[in-house]
Design a protein around this motif. Structure first.
Motif, mmCIF file in Angstrom:
data_model
loop_
_atom_site.group_PDB
_atom_site.id
_atom_site.type_symbol
_atom_site.label_atom_id
_atom_site.label_comp_id
_atom_site.label_asym_id
_atom_site.label_seq_id
_atom_site.Cartn_x
_atom_site.Cartn_y
_atom_site.Cartn_z
ATOM 1 N N ILE A 109 0.853 -1.181 0.000
ATOM 2 C CA ILE A 109 0.000 0.000 0.000
ATOM 3 C C ILE A 109 0.896 1.240 0.000
ATOM 4 O O ILE A 109 2.085 1.141 0.254
ATOM 5 C CB ILE A 109 -0.919 -0.051 1.248
ATOM 6 N N THR A 110 0.334 2.397 -0.322
ATOM 7 C CA THR A 110 1.160 3.614 -0.265
ATOM 8 C C THR A 110 0.868 4.382 1.015
ATOM 9 O O THR A 110 -0.110 4.131 1.703
ATOM 10 C CB THR A 110 0.899 4.532 -1.461
ATOM 11 N N LEU A 111 1.746 5.361 1.281
ATOM 12 C CA LEU A 111 1.680 6.076 2.551
ATOM 13 C C LEU A 111 0.383 6.862 2.681
ATOM 14 O O LEU A 111 -0.287 6.811 3.728
ATOM 15 C CB LEU A 111 2.889 7.018 2.639
ATOM 16 N N ASP A 112 -0.020 7.561 1.622
ATOM 17 C CA ASP A 112 -1.227 8.388 1.738
ATOM 18 C C ASP A 112 -2.470 7.524 1.894
ATOM 19 O O ASP A 112 -3.384 7.869 2.627
ATOM 20 C CB ASP A 112 -1.356 9.355 0.559
ATOM 21 N N LYS A 113 -2.462 6.365 1.229
ATOM 22 C CA LYS A 113 -3.606 5.452 1.378
ATOM 23 C C LYS A 113 -3.678 4.918 2.819
ATOM 24 O O LYS A 113 -4.760 4.771 3.386
ATOM 25 C CB LYS A 113 -3.423 4.302 0.396
ATOM 26 N N LEU A 114 -2.489 4.664 3.392
ATOM 27 C CA LEU A 114 -2.446 4.131 4.761
ATOM 28 C C LEU A 114 -2.998 5.161 5.751
ATOM 29 O O LEU A 114 -3.805 4.839 6.622
ATOM 30 C CB LEU A 114 -1.014 3.765 5.124
ATOM 31 N N LEU A 115 -2.568 6.436 5.581
ATOM 32 C CA LEU A 115 -3.064 7.483 6.479
ATOM 33 C C LEU A 115 -4.563 7.651 6.298
ATOM 34 O O LEU A 115 -5.314 7.825 7.265
ATOM 35 C CB LEU A 115 -2.339 8.802 6.194
ATOM 36 N N ASP A 116 -4.986 7.597 5.039
ATOM 37 C CA ASP A 116 -6.396 7.711 4.719
ATOM 38 C C ASP A 116 -7.193 6.613 5.427
ATOM 39 O O ASP A 116 -8.212 6.868 6.076
ATOM 40 C CB ASP A 116 -6.513 7.546 3.199
ATOM 41 N N LEU A 117 -6.677 5.402 5.311
ATOM 42 C CA LEU A 117 -7.333 4.245 5.928
ATOM 43 C C LEU A 117 -7.396 4.410 7.440
ATOM 44 O O LEU A 117 -8.438 4.224 8.065
ATOM 45 C CB LEU A 117 -6.548 2.984 5.555
ATOM 46 N N GLY A 118 -6.254 4.798 8.032
ATOM 47 C CA GLY A 118 -6.193 4.918 9.484
ATOM 48 C C GLY A 118 -7.148 5.956 10.033
ATOM 49 O O GLY A 118 -7.923 5.682 10.941
ATOM 50 N N TRP A 119 -7.112 7.137 9.446
ATOM 51 C CA TRP A 119 -7.855 8.230 10.049
ATOM 52 C C TRP A 119 -9.296 8.308 9.596
ATOM 53 O O TRP A 119 -10.176 8.649 10.361
ATOM 54 C CB TRP A 119 -7.165 9.570 9.773
#
Lengths: 414, 356
Positions: free
Chosen positions: B323-333
């Motif tokens: 996964i990419t970093l922005d997708k991960l942050l998106d998913l988390g928050w």
């Protein structure tokens, strides 16, 4: 520990050296030549945060001087070393050279040789594309598809070995035909191994029990099997939502940009331009065969990899037709001595290699050695797209974009 | 006759002990004590190492099956069981390289600290009724203290390496911690609410009738996703993404240092698997099995359930790209935090109407 009783100047120096990252918001680092994501090639990347602002490609680490070497070797002994720049796609690399020499000598190969050449070129195209697709998985962090592609590639490479005598770099093409005919029977061990693999991968026996030992039927069987395997790649990688998220809309090369930058092959076709040397300037047996040239309009990394995927399908179609239509007969005009003399003149020939159009410009002065050989390899023409595409993207997109161009440093450096 | 001999032997041993000086006597009694056996043998060191070795071997064989290869085959009598030992010997015999610009004390101490802290987590995990090294009423909180401290060692390790790839990997890891830590803790809140305790043993006892996966299904999903991010497994392995950052924050680490980080990563994976079992899957509760004696039935169920969780987490590596970093942050928050809050609400309502 750091400032152990030294003068102010020394301390200042030391403090400065501590800041490995250059002052300011930018960070410049070198991706390659020893990097798992590039190969024998370097990109100097400048990033601000996670965004790439500049990418300077730095090719030339594997320059071999193929063009100059050609001037010291005879027309025939040039063939093996000219295949080396792209060993996975040796047929595509040597095809235009052989065509050019034939044009200079004004000879035409026999019909059977033409079909054998096409079969070989398409087998190599599939092998090269499988390498591309497999490594695409690795670059996206998906190791399974890599192993699958390489497992299936083995049986196509075995076919190449059966025809040409070598797994890769077979030096199969010679001016005026091919080196030897394809065998009529396939060795028993190979058939047995293929049967075992068929059962392992598809979970059922080969229809009819026995895999045919006849060459023609065996090639058809492998093609059929490979077509089924291509169906399985689709849900595993190409239809996976995460992979689509990683590649769709990443590295957009617009149609106009693609044309003006002069890229070739799947990269050009991935931008929606229907251009293929096999159709535009048909050579050898291609005019007699029916196939499509797949194009995609997405202009992004996903379109490029999908073009590669569909091209494998078309190659399978071509091989099936070629094997069925192949006439009997001789496979070369005559056995040339190593020191043939080629009439003086200049010629330009191109053929569709796996990575795109590969062109040769050759000038002969009537001796047994070429006067000049200039190679324009597909990767060399696609190189210009790298700094164009790797700009204003995330760091995570660099390997995806880089590999979606199917850039091969050795082929580029020649 | 034989009982007489044993009595004689016991008397001789007691005589021998009483003849020894006091510190030595204490030491021998300590070796024989409950605490020592727990710390060294069952929930402790030996068990951890065996479990981790099995996990690594299992991962290699499982992924080999997925990828249609054979996996480790030659070292060890059966199916490459000792491959890991061979790897460890090779890694330990390598030269210990510390980069010239690295901050040496930090660079050297972080792998040791990371491994130790990961192992310490096992001190608070009950692996059966009463089988816990350090019984405490706030054992769940203590586990999370340990899980929250280990990322700091990784951040320091990446920073102390003084390499650009390590730096980028470290920053990525920091972002990853930001994105998973909050939903990770929120997902637990539902469980503690339902069990009305921070004591892991009490949490498991509360699941005697019904495992918490059923009332807190959302919490389970959030917990599992964030736990995979915590242990940096595919698809969340972006801090060590090979094709992008060579090896991320651990680029400069070689030999024994690398082995320690590698060990720590797998210990964390096992901790997460056991924790998931304890919090959501009913811990050591399970139906009776005729051939297995009751004394080890609890351990059997616990380890079996943890292995199923490990299997799930390992399988993801064969199926998903990164996964990419922005997708991960998106998913988390945007996804996991609302989901975990919703889970909390559902559990609260269930408690209010008296179902839990």
């Amino acid at each position: 520990m750091l400032f152990r009783g030294e003068g102010v100047e020394v301390v200042k120096e030391k403090v400065k050296s501590l800041e490995v990252y250059e002052a300011g918001p930018m960070l410049t680092f070198s991706m390659g030549p020893q990097h798992p994501g590039t190969g024998h090639f370097r990109m100097i990347i400048t990033v601000v945060g996670d965004t790439v602002v500049r990418c300077d490609p730095d090719p030339g680490f594997v320059h071999r001087g193929e063009e100059k070497l050609c001037e010291y070797k005879t027309w025939i002994t040039n063939i093996p070393h000219l295949e080396r720049p792209a060993i996975l796609d040796a047929a595509g690399m040597i095809y235009p050279y052989v065509l050019a020499v034939e044009r200079l000598m004004d000879i035409e190969p026999p019909e059977r040789a033409k079909y054998l050449r096409v079969i070989m070129a398409e087998l190599q195209r599939i092998c090269s594309h499988l390498y591309w697709l497999g490594l695409m998985g690795v670059f996206a962090g998906h190791a399974t598809i890599y192993m699958w592609c390489f497992g299936d590639r083995e049986y196509l490479v075995d076919l190449t070995q059966l025809i040409g005598g070598q797994r890769i770099t077979h030096s199969y093409f010679v001016p005026g035909g091919v080196r030897n005919d394809a065998p009529s029977k396939v060795p028993k061990e190979l058939v047995k191994d293929f049967r075992r693999y068929y059962r392992m991968m598809l979970g059922k026996d080969y229809p009819g029990g026995e895999v045919p030992e006849d060459f023609r039927k065996y090639v058809l069987a492998v093609c059929e099997f490979f077509d089924t395997r291509l169906d399985e790649y689709y849900p595993m990688l190409l239809d996976s939502p995460l992979f689509i998220y990683r590649t769709r809309g990443v590295g957009i090369l617009k149609r106009e940009d693609a044309i003006s930058l002069g890229v070739v092959g799947p990269v050009l076709r991935g931008s929606g331009v229907k251009s293929d040397t096999r159709i535009d300037e048909p050579y050898d047996a291609y005019p007699y065969l029916k196939f499509n040239v797949p194009t995609m309009d997405g202009c992004d990394s996903y379109s490029r990899i999908m073009v590669g995927y569909y091209e494998m399908r078309e190659s399978v179609r071509i091989i099936k037709q070629a094997v069925e239509q192949m006439p009997e007969g001789p496979v070369k005009l005559k056995q040339h001595p190593v020191t043939i003399k080629v009439p003086a003149g200049e010629v330009f020939a191109s053929a569709e290699a796996a990575r795109g159009q590969c062109s040769y410009y050759i000038r002969s002065d009537g001796t047994d050695k070429p006067y000049r050989v200039k190679i324009c390899s597909p990767s060399f023409r696609n190189l210009i797209a790298i700094p164009h595409l790797i700009k204003d993207v995330r760091i995570a997109d660099i390997p995806i974009i880089y590999w979606s161009l199917n850039y091969w440093p050795v082929e580029c450096d020649r | 006759m034989s009982s007489l001999i044993f009595q004689e032997l016991a008397r001789a041993a007691a005589n021998f002990l009483s003849g020894l000086p006091q510190p030595l006597k204490d030491f021998i009694l300590f070796l024989h004590s409950d605490a020592f056996i727990k710390a060294i043998i069952f929930p402790g060191l030996l068990f951890i190492l065996t479990f981790v070795m099995f996990t690594i071997w299992f991962e290699r064989k499982l992924l080999a099956r997925v990828m249609v290869r054979l996996g480790p085959l030659h070292v060890g009598k059966y199916a490459g069981l000792l491959q890991l030992v061979a790897d460890a010997v090779k890694l330990l015999s390598k030269e210990l390289i510390v980069p010239e610009k690295a901050i040496k004390p930090l660079y050297v101490s972080m792998p040791i600290l990371c491994c130790t802290l990961s192992m310490l987590t096992f001190a608070f995990l009950p692996l059966g009724p009463g089988w816990v090294i350090y019984p405490s009423d706030i054992s769940l909180l203590l586990v999370f203290v340990m899980l929250a401290i280990t990322p700091i060692t990784i951040l320091v390790a990446g920073w102390a390496s003084r390499s650009k790839y390590s730096f980028i990997g470290m920053v990525r890891f920091a972002f990853q911690v930001f994105s998973y830590e909050v939903p990770f803790f929120l997902a637990i809140a539902g469980v503690t609410l339902a069990a009305r305790s921070f004591n892991l043993e009490k949490i498991v006892e509360a699941q005697a009738g019904l495992p918490f996966i059923i009332p807190a299904l959302l919490g389970f999903i959030v917990f599992l996703i964030t736990a995979i991010a915590e242990v940096e497994r595919v698809p969340f392995d972006l801090p060590t993404a090979e094709q992008e950052l060579v090896s991320g924050w651990q680029t400069e680490y070689t030999g024994a240092y690398f082995a320690l980080f590698y060990l720590a990563a797998y210990i964390k994976l096992d901790v997460i698997a056991i924790l998931t079992t304890l919090l959501f899957l009913g811990g050591w509760h399970g139906p009776l099995i005729p051939n297995i004696p009751e004394s080890i039935l609890g351990h059997f169920w616990l380890i079996l359930k943890s292995l199923i969780v490990v299997f799930l987490v390992l399988l993801l590596r064969g199926v998903f790209p990164r996964i990419t970093l922005d997708k991960l942050l998106d998913l988390g928050w945007r996804v996991l935090i609302p989901l975990s809050l919703l889970n909390l609400l559902i559990v609260a309502i269930l408690i209010q109407i008296g179902l839990l």
